[in-house]
Design a protein around this motif. Sequence first.
Motif, PDB file in Angstrom:
ATOM      1  N   ASP A 418       0.562  -0.978   0.041  1.00  0.00           N
ATOM      2  CA  ASP A 418       0.192  -0.257   0.124  1.00  0.00           C
ATOM      3  C   ASP A 418       0.936   1.406   0.126  1.00  0.00           C
ATOM      4  N   GLU A 419       1.088   2.111  -1.155  1.00  0.00           N
ATOM      5  CA  GLU A 419       2.426   3.391  -1.124  1.00  0.00           C
ATOM      6  C   GLU A 419       0.825   3.876  -0.609  1.00  0.00           C
ATOM      7  N   HIS A 420       0.562   4.903  -0.453  1.00  0.00           N
ATOM      8  CA  HIS A 420      -0.084   6.282  -0.202  1.00  0.00           C
ATOM      9  C   HIS A 420       0.989   7.110   1.157  1.00  0.00           C
ATOM     10  N   ALA A 421      -0.295   8.377   0.720  1.00  0.00           N
ATOM     11  CA  ALA A 421       0.196  10.061   0.872  1.00  0.00           C
ATOM     12  C   ALA A 421      -0.810  10.483   1.717  1.00  0.00           C
ATOM     13  N   THR A 422      -0.970  11.021   2.367  1.00  0.00           N
ATOM     14  CA  THR A 422      -1.856  11.867   3.627  1.00  0.00           C
ATOM     15  C   THR A 422      -1.159  13.549   3.256  1.00  0.00           C
ATOM     16  N   MET A 423      -2.503  14.295   2.727  1.00  0.00           N
ATOM     17  CA  MET A 423      -2.105  15.969   3.792  1.00  0.00           C
ATOM     18  C   MET A 423      -1.435  15.647   4.371  1.00  0.00           C
ATOM     19  N   ASP A 424      -0.447  16.882   4.716  1.00  0.00           N
ATOM     20  CA  ASP A 424       0.005  16.591   6.075  1.00  0.00           C
ATOM     21  C   ASP A 424      -0.904  18.927   6.350  1.00  0.00           C
TER      22      ASP A 424
END
Length: 491
Positions: A418-424
């Motif tokens: 699961d390659e993921h990124a969430t806004m910081d």
Amino acid sequence: MKKRGSAVCTCGCLFATLLFLGLAIAISVLIEVGFFKKTLDDYVRKEATLEPGHEIYEQWINPTVPMYKDFYIFNLTNPNEFARGAKPSFKELGPYRYREFRRRKILSAGNGTIKYVMNRTFHFESFTDNYSENNMITTINFAYVAAIYYANTSQLQRDLQLLIDTYVRPIPQLVVHTTVYELLWEYTDPLVNELYKRKLLSSPYINLQLNNSYADRVFPSIIHSGTENSLKTAQFIQYAGMKELPFWKNEANFINSSTEGLLYHPLIHKSEKLQVFISDSNRTFHVHYQEEVSVRGIDAYRFRLVESDFRPDPNYLTGNNTPIGLIYLGILQNPQVPVYGSKPHFLDCDKSLLEAVDGISPPDRSKHDIVGDIEPITGCALNAHLQLQLLINVSQTSRYFEPFNRITPVYFPIFYVDEHATMDEELKSTLTKLVIIPLTAVNSAIWVALGLCCFMSLLTGLCTIRWCIKLYQFRDRTGERIHLLLQKTES
């Protein structure tokens, strides 16, 4: 004098009423014909492009948003029973989390394009004390499976068996015990080393994952910056030296109109079908709108993968007989191996695939689907999950490879990623400063101006009526005085 003053006030109020009413009508007409919307859209198109000096450009060059690659590994718990023909049983371990760092080096820019190479590295981050790169994993001997597959398709079964019997010590087994690190990044064993010595493999290691990929660092990619056509912002023209992928027999080969999934063109519409290039599968996929969501208080559109993209390809050799929900990835390898991709936990796959294994829970779309939550004004992905499960087709073989003749054929899951990124908070602050505050301020100013003009038009209209009444009353009183004065004169 009083009459003159009343007339002046009446005229003044009437003029003000007409002025404010005209302004209100003008603003309403401009809103109706989309003048303000077009002006705001033009502002967004200008600011939400990959142009030096823009906040989005700086984020693209050196992203500050934390990006991760989580690996969930299927540990085989019944190797002896599996070797005797039982279903494989698994325990899912993970996530084994790696922080992903991206840094782009710009080679050239202009005429609406950017040419660059990318340095992408992964660093292990302990998710819990239970998970370490040194954890031991039991899984299928995928190097042995791959070698047998190659021998079978090349009619070299006897040669491979002779090689194993004569030179490979210890003799390969059906399953292997290895560490998480070796499984993911740098697997090797006596069979792999022997094949490498004989130049049948290009490396003494099998890399299921690549860290700081040579292709990314050396072969340039080219994308549209969006400065000449905002609808093409961040879309690939060339990826790692390729303008078209050489692997597939359908539109999955075409990288034009696809992005890497973290940035799309500004002003996204719900009716659009967007394209994303997933590097783990070297393939373009399509995503479509699902629902509206909120990410850290910012509204976004959720797009998810089109199910038809995980359908069998008429793709060389084993690709023709691929079950529903799997894509054949063996074509990416040289030599080809029977490796496949699917969504995690066999989501949207033929139900027989999950029934052929034990210990894997049924899929959950909220956890196992490929999704992106996109802020529709700028096209920035606020939250993205690009997931892929890796499997190898383990089947019975000829008499030369006796350990494989007793097993039940199965699409054996190795892990899913699961390659993921969430806004910081930093990206949220950037989007707020770049888009939300200006657009909110302008929209508020427009409606405040319209409301103020309507209010002032009403207020001055009431004043006009009031002065008209006074003027009328003054005229009546003047008429009465004249009438009385005439009566006195006559008497």
